[in-house]
Design an enzyme around this catalytic site. Structure first.
Site, PDB file in Angstrom:
ATOM      1  N   CYS A  79      11.343  -4.523  -7.733  1.00 46.17           N
ATOM      2  CA  CYS A  79      11.413  -5.915  -8.165  1.00 46.17           C
ATOM      3  C   CYS A  79      12.610  -6.136  -9.088  1.00 46.17           C
ATOM      4  O   CYS A  79      13.112  -5.204  -9.704  1.00 46.17           O
ATOM      5  CB  CYS A  79      10.161  -6.294  -8.934  1.00 46.17           C
ATOM      6  SG  CYS A  79       8.647  -5.906  -8.088  1.00 46.17           S
ATOM      7  N   ARG A 127      18.353  -4.393  -4.575  1.00 48.04           N
ATOM      8  CA  ARG A 127      17.251  -3.521  -4.974  1.00 48.04           C
ATOM      9  C   ARG A 127      16.156  -3.473  -3.921  1.00 48.04           C
ATOM     10  O   ARG A 127      15.291  -2.611  -3.970  1.00 48.04           O
ATOM     11  CB  ARG A 127      16.641  -4.021  -6.294  1.00 48.04           C
ATOM     12  CG  ARG A 127      17.588  -3.949  -7.471  1.00 48.04           C
ATOM     13  CD  ARG A 127      17.106  -4.815  -8.613  1.00 48.04           C
ATOM     14  NE  ARG A 127      15.935  -4.284  -9.277  1.00 48.04           N
ATOM     15  CZ  ARG A 127      15.957  -3.607 -10.411  1.00 48.04           C
ATOM     16  NH1 ARG A 127      17.090  -3.357 -10.992  1.00 48.04           N
ATOM     17  NH2 ARG A 127      14.855  -3.175 -10.959  1.00 48.04           N
ATOM     18  N   TRP A 139       8.855  -6.790  -4.847  1.00 47.93           N
ATOM     19  CA  TRP A 139       8.569  -5.742  -3.857  1.00 47.93           C
ATOM     20  C   TRP A 139       7.079  -5.479  -4.001  1.00 47.93           C
ATOM     21  O   TRP A 139       6.613  -4.983  -5.032  1.00 47.93           O
ATOM     22  CB  TRP A 139       9.396  -4.486  -4.170  1.00 47.93           C
ATOM     23  CG  TRP A 139       8.924  -3.261  -3.465  1.00 47.93           C
ATOM     24  CD1 TRP A 139       8.091  -2.289  -3.951  1.00 47.93           C
ATOM     25  CD2 TRP A 139       9.255  -2.851  -2.131  1.00 47.93           C
ATOM     26  NE1 TRP A 139       7.896  -1.322  -3.014  1.00 47.93           N
ATOM     27  CE2 TRP A 139       8.593  -1.633  -1.894  1.00 47.93           C
ATOM     28  CE3 TRP A 139      10.051  -3.394  -1.123  1.00 47.93           C
ATOM     29  CZ2 TRP A 139       8.697  -0.956  -0.689  1.00 47.93           C
ATOM     30  CZ3 TRP A 139      10.144  -2.705   0.072  1.00 47.93           C
ATOM     31  CH2 TRP A 139       9.478  -1.508   0.287  1.00 47.93           C
ATOM     32  N   ASN A 163       7.899  -6.769 -13.601  1.00 50.05           N
ATOM     33  CA  ASN A 163       8.219  -5.570 -12.824  1.00 50.05           C
ATOM     34  C   ASN A 163       7.346  -4.449 -13.353  1.00 50.05           C
ATOM     35  O   ASN A 163       7.209  -4.311 -14.567  1.00 50.05           O
ATOM     36  CB  ASN A 163       9.663  -5.114 -13.057  1.00 50.05           C
ATOM     37  CG  ASN A 163      10.657  -6.018 -12.394  1.00 50.05           C
ATOM     38  OD1 ASN A 163      10.287  -6.948 -11.705  1.00 50.05           O
ATOM     39  ND2 ASN A 163      11.932  -5.743 -12.626  1.00 50.05           N
ATOM     40  N   GLY A 164       6.819  -3.607 -12.453  1.00 48.71           N
ATOM     41  CA  GLY A 164       6.016  -2.469 -12.884  1.00 48.71           C
ATOM     42  C   GLY A 164       4.621  -2.552 -12.301  1.00 48.71           C
ATOM     43  O   GLY A 164       4.380  -3.305 -11.354  1.00 48.71           O
ATOM     44  N   GLU A 171      12.944  20.561   4.502  1.00 49.51           N
ATOM     45  CA  GLU A 171      13.452  19.258   4.068  1.00 49.51           C
ATOM     46  C   GLU A 171      14.882  19.389   3.546  1.00 49.51           C
ATOM     47  O   GLU A 171      15.722  18.506   3.786  1.00 49.51           O
ATOM     48  CB  GLU A 171      12.517  18.680   2.994  1.00 49.51           C
ATOM     49  CG  GLU A 171      12.945  17.368   2.381  1.00 49.51           C
ATOM     50  CD  GLU A 171      13.081  16.206   3.371  1.00 49.51           C
ATOM     51  OE1 GLU A 171      12.706  16.349   4.540  1.00 49.51           O
ATOM     52  OE2 GLU A 171      13.600  15.150   2.957  1.00 49.51           O
ATOM     53  N   LYS A 214      18.006  17.217   5.022  1.00 51.33           N
ATOM     54  CA  LYS A 214      18.860  16.349   4.185  1.00 51.33           C
ATOM     55  C   LYS A 214      20.325  16.655   4.452  1.00 51.33           C
ATOM     56  O   LYS A 214      21.139  15.761   4.616  1.00 51.33           O
ATOM     57  CB  LYS A 214      18.587  16.568   2.686  1.00 51.33           C
ATOM     58  CG  LYS A 214      17.385  15.913   2.094  1.00 51.33           C
ATOM     59  CD  LYS A 214      17.463  14.426   1.910  1.00 51.33           C
ATOM     60  CE  LYS A 214      17.032  13.653   3.099  1.00 51.33           C
ATOM     61  NZ  LYS A 214      15.680  13.553   3.499  1.00 51.33           N
ATOM     62  N   GLU A 250      21.445  15.538   7.999  1.00 51.91           N
ATOM     63  CA  GLU A 250      21.436  14.074   8.135  1.00 51.91           C
ATOM     64  C   GLU A 250      22.686  13.415   7.557  1.00 51.91           C
ATOM     65  O   GLU A 250      23.277  12.553   8.181  1.00 51.91           O
ATOM     66  CB  GLU A 250      20.238  13.485   7.354  1.00 51.91           C
ATOM     67  CG  GLU A 250      18.948  13.404   8.099  1.00 51.91           C
ATOM     68  CD  GLU A 250      17.834  12.812   7.225  1.00 51.91           C
ATOM     69  OE1 GLU A 250      17.065  12.009   7.744  1.00 51.91           O
ATOM     70  OE2 GLU A 250      17.736  13.164   6.020  1.00 51.91           O
ATOM     71  N   HIS A 289      14.022  38.417  13.300  1.00 46.73           N
ATOM     72  CA  HIS A 289      13.597  38.293  14.698  1.00 46.73           C
ATOM     73  C   HIS A 289      14.565  37.455  15.524  1.00 46.73           C
ATOM     74  O   HIS A 289      14.184  36.906  16.553  1.00 46.73           O
ATOM     75  CB  HIS A 289      12.182  37.716  14.769  1.00 46.73           C
ATOM     76  CG  HIS A 289      11.165  38.614  14.148  1.00 46.73           C
ATOM     77  ND1 HIS A 289      10.840  39.845  14.675  1.00 46.73           N
ATOM     78  CD2 HIS A 289      10.422  38.490  13.016  1.00 46.73           C
ATOM     79  CE1 HIS A 289       9.934  40.430  13.906  1.00 46.73           C
ATOM     80  NE2 HIS A 289       9.671  39.621  12.890  1.00 46.73           N
ATOM     81  N   LYS A 303      16.632   3.869   9.385  1.00 47.37           N
ATOM     82  CA  LYS A 303      15.674   4.036   8.289  1.00 47.37           C
ATOM     83  C   LYS A 303      14.244   4.025   8.825  1.00 47.37           C
ATOM     84  O   LYS A 303      13.404   4.789   8.396  1.00 47.37           O
ATOM     85  CB  LYS A 303      15.870   2.901   7.274  1.00 47.37           C
ATOM     86  CG  LYS A 303      14.973   2.975   6.069  1.00 47.37           C
ATOM     87  CD  LYS A 303      15.453   4.047   5.122  1.00 47.37           C
ATOM     88  CE  LYS A 303      14.493   4.326   3.993  1.00 47.37           C
ATOM     89  NZ  LYS A 303      14.636   5.705   3.498  1.00 47.37           N
TER      90      LYS A 303
HETATM   91  C1  G6P Z   1      13.506   8.177  10.199  1.00 48.11           C
HETATM   92  C2  G6P Z   1      14.195   8.333   8.853  1.00 48.11           C
HETATM   93  C3  G6P Z   1      13.650   9.564   8.119  1.00 48.11           C
HETATM   94  C4  G6P Z   1      12.146   9.469   7.983  1.00 48.11           C
HETATM   95  C5  G6P Z   1      11.476   9.283   9.351  1.00 48.11           C
HETATM   96  C6  G6P Z   1      10.031   8.918   9.202  1.00 48.11           C
HETATM   97  O1  G6P Z   1      13.919   9.187  11.048  1.00 48.11           O
HETATM   98  O2  G6P Z   1      15.578   8.441   9.024  1.00 48.11           O
HETATM   99  O3  G6P Z   1      14.236   9.660   6.819  1.00 48.11           O
HETATM  100  O4  G6P Z   1      11.655  10.628   7.366  1.00 48.11           O
HETATM  101  O5  G6P Z   1      12.082   8.193  10.056  1.00 48.11           O
HETATM  102  O6  G6P Z   1       9.966   7.653   8.599  1.00 48.11           O
HETATM  103  P1  G6P Z   1       8.687   7.105   7.880  1.00 48.11           P
HETATM  104  O7  G6P Z   1       9.053   5.715   7.473  1.00 48.11           O
HETATM  105  O8  G6P Z   1       7.586   7.122   8.898  1.00 48.11           O
HETATM  106  O9  G6P Z   1       8.391   7.990   6.731  1.00 48.11           O
END
Ligand code: G6P
Length: 607
Positions: A2, A27, A74, A100-101, A480, A484, A487, A503, A602
Site C-alpha cells: 500500500c 509499489r 494492496w 498501511n500495515g 531455489e 534464481k 532465471e 553418480h 510473473k
Molecule cells: C512463474 C514465476 C516463478 C514462480 C512460478 C509459480 O514461473 O516466474 O517465479 O515461482 O511461476 O508462480 P506462483 O505464482 O504460482 O507462485
C-alpha cells in the site's frame, strides 16, 4: 504494498494527492482513493487503477479543499473492492484514515466497537482505526491518537483527518514506513519519498509510536507520552525515477530488502504467545490425527518452498509428505483421498497448473490449504482453507520475498501439526517457534553487509555453468538458489543432492568449474566435506555457504559466505537470501534485464 500520501497547504489537495498516488503505483496495488477535507470530509475511492480514480474524482466534483489524504491499497483483509478501498471514514463521518500495515487485533477491536453500537462498512482490518479514533476522541487529537496507539497491535502507518481540526493533518506509525515532507507553506506525509519528491527534497522520518501534527506552516512531533520531540530534517537528492523503485536500481533488489518485513508480517500475526494460530484453519486433534499423507503442490519457486517444507514437516510431524510439481501431479493419477491433506503453494494464486491441481485434489476428496500471497486470487478462493503470506506485491518476475514467506508459512503449519499431535517436546517447540520469530532479524543481519556476496558474485559473472550442492534441507534450498541464478543471469545452473554427484554429474567438474556448497546441517558437515574435496580434487572451486558456528568449512573451501547462526532446521530462509543476492549481483554485472528476464512471466495462467 500500500501507499500513502497526505497534503496540507495552500493549493487544491485533490490533484496533488492523485499525482502522489501515481508516483506510488510502482509499489503495486489493487485499488485507490482520496479524501479531501473542506468543512466536511469527502471520499472518492475505487477498485482498479489510479487512472480510474482520476475519472471518478472529476465525475464526483471533489471539493476544493487544501487538506487531504490518499492511498493505494494492496488487499490483505477483505477483497479488493470499492468499499474495502481506503480512505475509511468513521461512522459519524468526522474522522478519516488511510492505513498501511496489518492490525493484528482488529477482530477483537471490531467486536468491541460493534458492541458499542458502531457500525462497520468494510471487511478490512484498517477500518477499526477510523472507528477507534471516533470512539476514543476526547476533543484533543494528540491524546486521542496516543490512546489509539495503546489499543492497536500489529504494524501501521496511518494518515488521519479530523473534521474538527480542519487545517491539521495527523500521522502515526509503528513498524511501517512513513516520512514527513517539509515544503514551503505546505507539508506532506508519504509512505515513501516518491510521492512527495516533486514538491520537496526535505524530509523527516517518523519513528515508531510517534505522532506527527502537520499544518501548512508547521510540523510538530510527539512521542507516545505526548511529549514534543525535536527532529532534524534531511535532504533527499534523488532523481524521481530512482525514487519510484524506492531508491533501488531494480524491483528484485527492493523486494530482497523487503524480506524482514514480509517474513515478520507473515509470522508474527500468527504467533500468539506460545500458540500458533493459523487464521481460520482448524487443526483439531481429530483432523490432524486423520491425516496419513500430505501432498505439497506448486510450480517453480513455490515447488521449491514445498520441498523445504517437506523436510521440516516430515521431521517434526512424522507424516509422509510428497512434494509434487503441479504440472506432473495433474496427469499422474495421484494417490490422494480424504486422509490426504493437500497444500497448494502459489504466490500469485493464479498459476494454471497449480489451480488445476487444487481442483483435482478437492475432487479426490482431499482437504486443501492454499498458501497464497495475492488476496482473493483463484487458488485462495477455491481452496478449503487459506493461509496468506503477507509479502506484499511482488513485481520482479523472479520471486524472492514470495518464496521466503512461503517457507515461513510451511514452518508454522509443520510446527502447529506437530504440537497438536503431541509429538514434539514443549522445549523443542518453543525453541523452534522462537527461531522462526527471529528469522526477520537474522535476514536483516545478512542485508546489512552484502559486500562479500557481491564480490564473489562479480568474480563468477563470466562463468558458463555453476553447480549447487547440499544435503537434506540444504539440497532443497540449493534448488531455489540454482533457479534464481538461471532465471535472471542466464547462466546454466544445476542443483544436485551432494551425495548424487558421484553418480554422474561429477564428470562435468573440470578446472575452474564453480560449485556453491550449502553446509548448514551440523550432522552432515563431514559428509559435505567429502563432497567438497571430491569437487576440488577435479579442479573445481567451491564457495561454501555455512553458518558462523561452522567457520572450519571456510578453511576447507575456496571461499565462504556465512549466514547468522540459527537453528539448522530453519537455515533455508537465510541461505535463500544469500543466494538471491548472489544471483542478483551476477545478473547486474552481466547487465541482464533483471526484473523482466527473457521468456519468463510473473504469473503463468496457461497450462
Ligand atoms: C512463474 C514465476 C516463478 C514462480 C512460478 C509459480 O514461473 O516466474 O517465479 O515461482 O511461476 O508462480 P506462483 O505464482 O504460482 O507462485
Amino acid at each position: 504494498m500500500c501507499g500513502i500520501i497526505g497534503y496540507v497547504g495552500g493549493k487544491k489537495a485533490a490533484p496533488i494527492l492523485l499525482k502522489g498516488l501515481q508516483r506510488l503505483e510502482y509499489r503495486g496495488y489493487d485499488s485507490s482513493g482520496i479524501a479531501v477535507l473542506n468543512g466536511s470530509i469527502r471520499v472518492t475511492k475505487t477498485c482498479g487503477k489510479v487512472a480510474t480514480l482520476c475519472e471518478k474524482v472529476s465525475e464526483n466534483n471533489m471539493p476544493d479543499g487544501v487538506i487531504g489524504i490518499g492511498h493505494t491499497r494492496w488487499a490483505t483483509h477483505g477483497a479488493p473492492s470499492d468499499i474495502n478501498s481506503h480512505p475509511h471514514l468513521s461512522a459519524d463521518g468526522r474522522f478519516c484514515i488511510v492505513h498501511n500495515g496489518i492490525i493484528e487485533n482488529f477482530a477483537e477491536l471490531k467486536a468491541d466497537l460493534t458492541a458499542h453500537g458502531i457500525p462497520f462498512k468494510s471487511e478490512t482490518d484498517s477500518e477499526v482505526i477510523a472507528q477507534l479514533v471516533q470512539y476514543l476522541y476526547d476533543g484533543d487529537m494528540i491524546s486521542t491518537l496516543r490512546n489509539v496507539m495503546e489499543r492497536l497491535s500489529g504494524s501501521y502507518a496511518v494518515g488521519v483527518l479530523c473534521a474538527d481540526s480542519p487545517s491539521t493533518l495527523y500521522a502515526i506509525r509503528k513498524d511501517n514506513p512513513l516520512v514527513v515532507g517539509l515544503g514551503q507553506n505546505e507539508n506532506f506525509i508519504a509512505s515513501d519519498f516518491a510521492a512527495a519528491l516533486e514538491h520537496t527534497h526535505n524530509f523527516v522520518q517518523l519513528n515508531d509510536y510517534e505522532i506527527a501534527q502537520l499544518t501548512a506552516r508547521a510540523v510538530t512531533f510527539f512521542d507516545r507520552n505526548g511529549k514534543s520531540v525535536e527532529k532534524t530534517p534531511y535532504r533527499v537528492d534523488w532523481d524521481i525515477s530512482l525514487a519510484e523503485k524506492g531508491g533501488y536500481p531494480h524491483f528484485m533488489l527492493k523486494e530482497i530488502y523487503e524480506q524482514p518485513k514480509a517474513i515478520k508480517d507473515t509470522v508474527s500475526a500468527r504467533i500468539k504467545g506460545d500458540n500458533i494460530v493459523l487464521d481460520r484453519i482448524e487443526f483439531s486433534a481429530s483432523n490432524v490425527n486423520s491425516i496419513n499423507r500430505i501432498n505439497i503442490i506448486g510450480c517453480g519457486s513455490a515447488y521449491h518452498a514445498g520441498i523445504v517444507g517437506k523436510h521440516f514437516i516430515e521431521k517434526y510431524c512424522r507424516i509422509s509428505v510428497n512434494c509434487e510439481l503441479a504440472s506432473e501431479y495433474i496427469y499422474s493419477n495421484p494417490i490422494t483421498d480424504n486422509r490426504t491433506l493437500t497444500v497448494v503453494i502459489s504466490q500469485s494464486g493464479e498459476t494454471a497448473d497449480s489451480l488445476a491441481a487444487l481442483r483435482l485434489a478437492k475432487k479426490l476428496g482431499s482437504h486443501t490449504i492454499a498458501i497464497v500471497n495475492v488476496l482473493h486470487s483463484a487458488i485462495a478462493r477455491e481452496a478449503d482453507d487459506v493461509l496468506y503470506t503477507y509479502a506484499g506485491p511482488e513485481i520482479a518476475v523472479a520471486t524472492t520475498k514470495g518464496y521466503t514467506t512461503q517457507v515461513a508459512a510451511l514452518y508454522l503449519i509443520g510446527l502447529k501439526i506437530a504440537k497438536v499431535k503431541h509429538i514434539i517436546s514443549d522445549a523443542r517447540y518453543s525453541e523452534l517457534l522462537n527461531e522462526i520469530a527471529r528469522l526477520p532479524e537474522k535476514v536483516s543481519e545478512i542485508l546489512k553487509d552484502t559486500d562479500k556476496i557481491k564480490q564473489y558474485a562479480q568474480s563468477y559473472a563470466d562463468h558458463k555453468c555453476v553447480f549447487f550442492i547440499g544435503r537434506g534441507t540444504d539440497y532443497a534450498a540449493s534448488l531455489e538458489g540454482a533457479l534464481k541464478l538461471k532465471e535472471i543471469s542466464y547462466i546454466h545452473a544445476e542443483a544436485y543432492a551432494a551425495g548424487e554427484l558421484k553418480h554422474g554429474t561429477i564428470s562435468l567438474i573440470e578446472n575452474g568449474t564453480v560449485t556453491l556448497a550449502l553446509v548448514t546441517q551440523e550432522d552432515l558437515y563431514a559428509k559435505m566435506l567429502s563432497n567438497i574435496k571430491a569437487v576440488q580434487s577435479r579442479g573445481g572451486s567451491v564457495l561454501a555457504i555455512s553458518s558462523q558456528k561452522n567457520m572450519q568449512i571456510g578453511k576447507e573451501s575456496d571461499g565462504l559466505l556465512a549466514i547468522p547462526d540459527c537453528d539448522d532446521d530453519v537455515t533455508p530462509v537465510l541461505t535463500a537470501v544469500v543466494l538471491q543476492l548472489f544471483a542478483y549481483y551476477i545478473a547486474a554485472k552481466r547487465e541482464c534485464d533483471i526484473d523482466k528476464p527473457r521468456n519468463l512471466a510473473k504469473s503463468v495462467t496457461v497450462e
